[in-house]
Design a protein around this motif. Structure first.
Motif, PDB file in Angstrom:
ATOM      1  N   PHE A   7       0.826  -1.177   0.164  1.00 31.39           N
ATOM      2  CA  PHE A   7       0.008  -0.010  -0.065  1.00 31.39           C
ATOM      3  C   PHE A   7       0.830   1.078  -0.240  1.00 31.39           C
ATOM      4  CE2 PHE A   7      -2.220   3.404   2.043  1.00 31.39           C
ATOM      5  CZ  PHE A   7      -3.463   3.400   0.955  1.00 31.39           C
ATOM      6  N   THR A  10       2.004   2.505  -3.139  1.00 37.14           N
ATOM      7  CA  THR A  10       1.057   3.288  -4.186  1.00 37.14           C
ATOM      8  C   THR A  10       1.149   4.862  -3.978  1.00 37.14           C
ATOM      9  OG1 THR A  10      -0.892   2.963  -2.793  1.00 37.14           O
ATOM     10  CG2 THR A  10      -0.320   1.238  -4.219  1.00 37.14           C
ATOM     11  N   TRP A  40      -9.724  -5.201   0.787  1.00 38.85           N
ATOM     12  CA  TRP A  40     -10.098  -4.402  -0.464  1.00 38.85           C
ATOM     13  C   TRP A  40      -9.044  -3.643  -0.790  1.00 38.85           C
ATOM     14  CZ3 TRP A  40     -13.395  -5.306   4.123  1.00 38.85           C
ATOM     15  CH2 TRP A  40     -14.180  -6.465   3.712  1.00 38.85           C
ATOM     16  N   ASN A  41      -7.766  -4.014  -0.732  1.00 34.24           N
ATOM     17  CA  ASN A  41      -6.857  -3.048  -1.076  1.00 34.24           C
ATOM     18  C   ASN A  41      -6.531  -2.052  -0.283  1.00 34.24           C
ATOM     19  OD1 ASN A  41      -5.820  -4.792  -3.312  1.00 34.24           O
ATOM     20  ND2 ASN A  41      -7.438  -3.998  -4.407  1.00 34.24           N
ATOM     21  N   GLN A  42      -7.118  -1.910   0.932  1.00 36.64           N
ATOM     22  CA  GLN A  42      -6.998  -0.767   2.080  1.00 36.64           C
ATOM     23  C   GLN A  42      -6.593  -1.025   3.224  1.00 36.64           C
ATOM     24  OE1 GLN A  42      -7.676   2.404   0.850  1.00 36.64           O
ATOM     25  NE2 GLN A  42      -8.174   1.443  -1.304  1.00 36.64           N
ATOM     26  N   GLY A  56     -10.775   2.456   8.810  1.00 39.18           N
ATOM     27  CA  GLY A  56      -9.920   2.191   7.510  1.00 39.18           C
ATOM     28  C   GLY A  56      -9.358   3.337   6.958  1.00 39.18           C
ATOM     29  N   SER A  58      -7.799   5.120   3.317  1.00 40.43           N
ATOM     30  CA  SER A  58      -7.357   5.311   1.759  1.00 40.43           C
ATOM     31  C   SER A  58      -6.385   6.701   1.600  1.00 40.43           C
ATOM     32  CB  SER A  58      -8.717   5.262   0.914  1.00 40.43           C
ATOM     33  OG  SER A  58      -9.200   6.531   1.520  1.00 40.43           O
ATOM     34  N   LYS A  59      -6.062   6.743   0.310  1.00 38.79           N
ATOM     35  CA  LYS A  59      -5.235   7.821  -0.142  1.00 38.79           C
ATOM     36  C   LYS A  59      -5.618   8.315  -1.500  1.00 38.79           C
ATOM     37  CE  LYS A  59      -2.708   5.237  -2.976  1.00 38.79           C
ATOM     38  NZ  LYS A  59      -2.722   5.603  -4.601  1.00 38.79           N
ATOM     39  N   PHE A  64      -5.021  11.874   2.667  1.00 35.58           N
ATOM     40  CA  PHE A  64      -5.576  10.453   2.784  1.00 35.58           C
ATOM     41  C   PHE A  64      -6.691  10.619   3.656  1.00 35.58           C
ATOM     42  CE2 PHE A  64      -2.710  11.775   6.742  1.00 35.58           C
ATOM     43  CZ  PHE A  64      -3.245  11.075   7.664  1.00 35.58           C
ATOM     44  N   PHE A  91     -16.064   9.352   4.860  1.00 33.97           N
ATOM     45  CA  PHE A  91     -14.766   9.883   5.138  1.00 33.97           C
ATOM     46  C   PHE A  91     -14.467  11.294   5.869  1.00 33.97           C
ATOM     47  CE2 PHE A  91     -14.829   7.105   1.248  1.00 33.97           C
ATOM     48  CZ  PHE A  91     -13.806   5.721   1.694  1.00 33.97           C
ATOM     49  N   LYS A  93     -11.236  13.654   5.400  1.00 35.28           N
ATOM     50  CA  LYS A  93      -9.844  13.667   4.747  1.00 35.28           C
ATOM     51  C   LYS A  93      -8.748  14.676   5.458  1.00 35.28           C
ATOM     52  CE  LYS A  93     -12.544  13.460   0.386  1.00 35.28           C
ATOM     53  NZ  LYS A  93     -12.951  14.514  -0.723  1.00 35.28           N
TER      54      LYS A  93
END
Length: 126
Positions: A7, A10, A40-42, A56, A58-59, A64, A91, A93
């Protein structure tokens, strides 16, 4: 994607990778009852005891995001706004240039742990 390092790879900019890595490492140090998993790729923080979802991540290029589940995000909406973070339905941010408000993140984690300590489900049941 299988590992946290996958991760991190990325995230384009080295300083962004380092900031995100430091956030995760700090949260894991503050909460030894949590574990980090990639789903789930996170990256996700889960409660070790029962595997329930706590936060959770994400970016994106400008930020992020932290996803505490909609219920918890809504519960802390005023504090999120006061901290100056943008939100979506799910989310919070944090721009790469923003200070990380660990007090607020800790409150979200504490709420989710308290609410879900006896949970048998991954996601919130409310």
């Amino acid at each position: 994607m299988e590992t946290f390092e996958d991760f991190l790879d990325t995230i384009e900019k080295a300083e962004h990778r380092e900031k995100f890595k430091n956030v995760i490492e700090q949260l894991l140090a503050d909460y030894p009852e949590l574990t980090l998993e990639i789903k789930w790729n996170q990256p996700m923080l889960l409660l070790k005891e029962n595997g329930t979802f706590i936060l959770g991540f994400s970016k994106a290029k400008p930020h992020f995001a932290i996803a505490p589940e909609k219920y918890t995000r809504d519960y802390f909406e005023k504090e999120i706004e006061k901290a100056g973070y943008q939100t979506t339905t799910m989310f919070m941010k944090i721009k790469w240039t923003d200070e990380v408000n660990f007090d607020l993140i800790h409150k979200m984690i504490d709420k989710n742990i308290a609410d879900k300590k006896d949970s048998t489900k991954f996601w919130r049941e409310k």
